[in-house]
Design a protein around this motif. Structure first.
Motif, short mmCIF file in Angstrom:
data_model
loop_
_atom_site.label_atom_id
_atom_site.label_comp_id
_atom_site.label_asym_id
_atom_site.label_seq_id
_atom_site.Cartn_x
_atom_site.Cartn_y
_atom_site.Cartn_z
N ALA A 44 0.83 -1.21 0.00
CA ALA A 44 0.00 0.00 0.00
C ALA A 44 0.87 1.26 0.00
O ALA A 44 0.56 2.23 -0.70
CB ALA A 44 -0.93 -0.01 1.21
N ASP A 45 1.96 1.25 0.77
CA ASP A 45 2.86 2.41 0.79
C ASP A 45 3.52 2.62 -0.56
O ASP A 45 3.66 3.75 -1.03
CB ASP A 45 3.92 2.23 1.87
CG ASP A 45 3.36 2.39 3.27
OD1 ASP A 45 2.26 2.95 3.42
OD2 ASP A 45 4.04 1.93 4.23
N LEU A 46 3.95 1.52 -1.19
CA LEU A 46 4.54 1.64 -2.52
C LEU A 46 3.54 2.16 -3.55
O LEU A 46 3.87 2.99 -4.40
CB LEU A 46 5.12 0.30 -2.97
CG LEU A 46 6.38 -0.17 -2.24
CD1 LEU A 46 6.68 -1.62 -2.59
CD2 LEU A 46 7.54 0.72 -2.60
N ALA A 51 1.34 6.57 -6.84
CA ALA A 51 0.22 7.44 -7.21
C ALA A 51 0.59 8.91 -7.05
O ALA A 51 0.23 9.74 -7.90
CB ALA A 51 -1.00 7.10 -6.35
N LEU A 52 1.32 9.25 -5.98
CA LEU A 52 1.75 10.64 -5.81
C LEU A 52 2.71 11.06 -6.91
O LEU A 52 2.62 12.18 -7.42
CB LEU A 52 2.42 10.81 -4.43
CG LEU A 52 1.49 10.83 -3.23
CD1 LEU A 52 2.28 10.86 -1.93
CD2 LEU A 52 0.55 12.04 -3.29
N ALA A 53 3.61 10.17 -7.32
CA ALA A 53 4.54 10.50 -8.40
C ALA A 53 3.79 10.70 -9.71
O ALA A 53 4.12 11.61 -10.49
CB ALA A 53 5.58 9.39 -8.55
N ARG A 54 2.78 9.88 -9.96
CA ARG A 54 1.99 10.04 -11.18
C ARG A 54 1.22 11.36 -11.17
O ARG A 54 1.11 12.04 -12.20
CB ARG A 54 1.03 8.87 -11.36
CG ARG A 54 1.72 7.59 -11.75
CD ARG A 54 0.72 6.43 -11.84
NE ARG A 54 1.40 5.18 -12.03
CZ ARG A 54 1.71 4.67 -13.21
NH1 ARG A 54 1.38 5.33 -14.31
NH2 ARG A 54 2.33 3.52 -13.30
N ALA A 70 7.09 10.17 0.79
CA ALA A 70 6.35 8.92 0.57
C ALA A 70 7.26 7.85 -0.02
O ALA A 70 7.21 6.68 0.40
CB ALA A 70 5.15 9.17 -0.35
N PHE A 71 8.11 8.23 -0.99
CA PHE A 71 9.04 7.26 -1.58
C PHE A 71 10.06 6.77 -0.56
O PHE A 71 10.39 5.58 -0.52
CB PHE A 71 9.76 7.87 -2.79
CG PHE A 71 9.08 7.58 -4.09
CD1 PHE A 71 9.09 6.31 -4.62
CD2 PHE A 71 8.42 8.58 -4.77
CE1 PHE A 71 8.45 6.03 -5.82
CE2 PHE A 71 7.78 8.32 -5.98
CZ PHE A 71 7.80 7.04 -6.49
N GLU A 72 10.57 7.67 0.26
CA GLU A 72 11.58 7.27 1.24
C GLU A 72 10.97 6.36 2.31
O GLU A 72 11.60 5.37 2.72
CB GLU A 72 12.21 8.50 1.89
CG GLU A 72 13.44 8.19 2.71
CD GLU A 72 14.56 7.56 1.91
OE1 GLU A 72 15.34 6.80 2.51
OE2 GLU A 72 14.68 7.82 0.70
N GLN A 73 9.74 6.64 2.75
CA GLN A 73 9.08 5.77 3.72
C GLN A 73 8.86 4.37 3.14
O GLN A 73 9.12 3.36 3.79
CB GLN A 73 7.75 6.36 4.16
CG GLN A 73 7.89 7.50 5.13
CD GLN A 73 6.55 8.12 5.50
OE1 GLN A 73 5.54 7.92 4.81
NE2 GLN A 73 6.53 8.87 6.58
N ALA A 74 8.39 4.32 1.91
CA ALA A 74 8.17 3.03 1.26
C ALA A 74 9.48 2.29 1.08
O ALA A 74 9.56 1.07 1.29
CB ALA A 74 7.47 3.24 -0.09
#
Length: 100
Positions: A44-46, A51-54, A70-74
């Motif tokens: 879900a995190d990935l 989705a945020l990057a898109r 978000a990317f770093e957390q994932a």
């Protein structure tokens, strides 16, 4: 003569007092359920980071730092899952190589 089986118990500490409860009455997820929940959380995190990057690439008003966080957390959660897997594999290999 009827013999009743011994019920397993778990000793838990509640407010400094010990209380014995039968294991059959404890409600909890098994190891496989916990593992599945963790992997679903990582997925879900990935997906959220993707989705945020898109949205950022599409020109939506998404702050760049939110996407990077978000990317770093994932990424960190995925790294932790890989390390846990490596430790489990090492432990399994140690057990299988142990001489009896």
């Amino acid at each position: 003569m009827s013999v009743t089986p011994i019920q397993p118990i778990s000793i838990g500490v509640i407010d400094g007092a010990r209380e014995a409860t039968p294991l059959s009455s404890l409600q909890g997820n098994g190891f496989m359920n916990a593992l599945g929940d963790g992997l679903n959380g990582i997925n879900a995190d990935l997906s959220q980071a993707d989705a945020l990057a898109r949205q950022l690439a599409a020109g939506d008003k998404i702050p760049v730092h939110d996407v990077m966080i978000a990317f770093e957390q994932a990424h960190l959660k995925l790294q932790m899952a890989v390390e846990v897997r490596n430790r489990v594999v090492d432990a399994y290999q140690s057990l299988t190589n142990m001489q009896l």
